[in-house]
Design a protein around this motif. Structure first.
Motif, mmCIF file in Angstrom:
data_model
loop_
_atom_site.group_PDB
_atom_site.id
_atom_site.type_symbol
_atom_site.label_atom_id
_atom_site.label_comp_id
_atom_site.label_asym_id
_atom_site.label_seq_id
_atom_site.Cartn_x
_atom_site.Cartn_y
_atom_site.Cartn_z
ATOM 1 N N THR A 177 0.856 -1.179 0.000
ATOM 2 C CA THR A 177 0.000 0.000 0.000
ATOM 3 C C THR A 177 0.895 1.232 0.000
ATOM 4 N N GLN A 178 0.571 2.197 -0.855
ATOM 5 C CA GLN A 178 1.426 3.366 -1.040
ATOM 6 C C GLN A 178 1.186 4.393 0.061
ATOM 7 N N VAL A 179 2.261 4.852 0.656
ATOM 8 C CA VAL A 179 2.224 5.962 1.611
ATOM 9 C C VAL A 179 3.066 7.092 1.043
ATOM 10 N N THR A 180 2.460 8.253 0.907
ATOM 11 C CA THR A 180 3.165 9.421 0.384
ATOM 12 C C THR A 180 3.049 10.546 1.405
ATOM 13 N N VAL A 181 4.200 11.041 1.830
ATOM 14 C CA VAL A 181 4.246 12.132 2.812
ATOM 15 C C VAL A 181 4.767 13.369 2.092
ATOM 16 N N SER A 182 3.883 14.322 1.889
ATOM 17 C CA SER A 182 4.254 15.493 1.105
ATOM 18 C C SER A 182 3.324 16.641 1.435
ATOM 19 N N SER A 183 3.870 17.853 1.361
ATOM 20 C CA SER A 183 3.038 19.028 1.565
ATOM 21 C C SER A 183 2.543 19.563 0.223
#
Length: 113
Positions: free
Chosen positions: A107-113
């Motif tokens: 499962t993709q986790v993307t941490v970005s503003s």
């Protein structure tokens, strides 16, 4: 068979909870783990929980992530707090039992503003 869910896009400092559902009767006796693989990098382990509930964590996530399991529901979870951009990756759950290994689909986790 393992089915991971709960990934998504979150801002730095945010939280996500990943879930992994296992089918079959061996879950309660299995060691469960979460691994992750960032783009262009090798897969790395993140957290491991024994059948008895003892957990260990990679230094990069210690104090921010918590692995847990519910044997009655054949579920393993990864609570991720204080997320950082470097936590961006595809997260995989893994089951280990008597030398046999099974992986979830990621499962993709993307941490970005």
């Amino acid at each position: 068979q393992l089915q991971a869910s709960g990934g998504g896009l979150v801002q730095p400092g945010g939280s996500l909870r990943l879930s992994c559902a296992a089918s079959g009767s061996i879950f309660s006796a299995a060691t469960m783990a979460w691994h992750r693989q960032a783009s262009g990098k090798q897969r790395e382990w993140v957290a491991i929980i024994s059948s008895g509930g003892s957990a260990i964590y990679a230094d990069s996530v210690k104090g921010r992530f918590t692995i847990s399991r519910d044997n009655a529901k054949s579920m393993v979870y990864l609570q991720m707090n204080s997320l950082k951009p470097e936590d961006t990756a595809v997260y995989y759950c893994k089951l280990v039992r008597s030398g046999a290994i099974a992986w979830g689909q990621g499962t993709q986790v993307t941490v970005s503003s």
